[in-house]
Design a protein around this motif. Sequence first.
Motif: not given
Length: 346
Positions: A63-83
Motif C-alpha cells: 500500500e506504500d506506493a513510494q516504497a513500491v516505486g523505489d523498489a522497482f527503480a532499484r531492481c529494474r525487473p525483467e519479470l515480476v511475480i506478484h504473490l
Amino acid sequence: MRILVTGTAGFIGYHIARRLLADGHRVTGIDGMTPYYDVTLKRQRHTMLRAFDTFACNEFMLEDAQAVGDAFARCRPELVIHLAAQAGVRYSLENPGAYINANLVGTYNVLEQVRQHAPGHLMMASTSSVYGANRDLPFVESQRCDHPLSLYAATKKAAEELAHSYSYLWKIPVTAFRFFTVYGPWGRPDMALFRFTDSMLHDRPIDVYNNGDMARDFTYIDDLVEAVRLLCTKPPCKAGESDPGASPVAPYRVINIGNGQPVSLLAFIAAIEKALGRTAIRNNLPMQPGDMPRTWADCSALQALTGFAPATPVQAGVDEFVAWYRDYYRVPAATAPTEQDCGHAL
C-alpha cells in the motif's frame, strides 16, 4: 534475469523465490511481514533466502506506493511475480479492510510500476475461490466467475480484472494463476494441514466443516513451483492465444494450477492420521460462510503450454509436511511439542 517477487516471506513466495535463486536469477523480494500468522515463521523463511547473495530483501506494505516505486527503480525487473496478498476466506469476515488494502490497493500500486517499467512478463497469484458459486466441475479457465462467495474471492477476481485492463491498455503481458489449495513444508499455520497436524499432536479436536462433506484439489508446493517456473518464459504475446484462459483482446491469460483431482476432506484427514500415527478427534461443524464445497482444476491449459501437469499424491505430500513440522518444531515421533518448542524455530 532480474526478478521482483512480492510476498517472499509467505509460503508460496518463499518456495518460488528459493527456486529462482537456485536457478541463478537475481531476486528482489518484498514482504510486509503482516501478523496474520506467526511472523517468526515468515522471518525464518527470509533468513533462508538471505543465504543467497543474489537476494535483496525489502520489508514494507504494498500500500506504500513510494516504497513500491523505489523498489522497482532499484531492481529494474525483467519479470515480476506478484504473490503478496491478504489470504484466508474466514478471516475476510473479521477484517474485510485488510483485503481491500492488500489485494486491491497493493495490486494497483504494483500494476502502476509495471506500466512504468515495462518488464517482459507480469505473473500474479489468483485463487480457485474466484470460481465461487460455479457448480460445473472441473473448473475451466473460460468459465464465468461472476458469483464470488467471499470477500477474499471478490478482491482476487477484482485484481484479475484490474490486471486485464492494464494488459489491454498498455500491452503488458500478464499471466494470472488460479492456485488450488496449496500445501507442503513451510506451509501456513491457518491452513487445514497445519492446523490439523498441530491439533492432533496436542490431542486437541480438529474442526471438520460441513461434517466432512467437502473436497479440495490439493496441490503440492513443489508442483506449483515447477509450473510457475516453466511459465516464466511463456508470456502471452498477443490477444486470443489458444489456451482457454486467454483474453480475446489483450496479451493476458489465466491459468489453473492444481493437482487435477479432488480429494475428500475425510480422505485428507486419513492421510494426516497415517503420517502421524494418530487418530483425529473430530469436532463436526456446519459449512462456514464463504466456503466452497468442492474444487477441481482442469489443468489442460497448463499442460498444453508447458508439457507439465502436477501429480504428487496427497499422502506423499502430507508425509513431507509432517516430516518438516517435526523437524522445525523439534517434535519426536511419539510426543507433542511443548509451548516453548512451538515458539522456537530451527
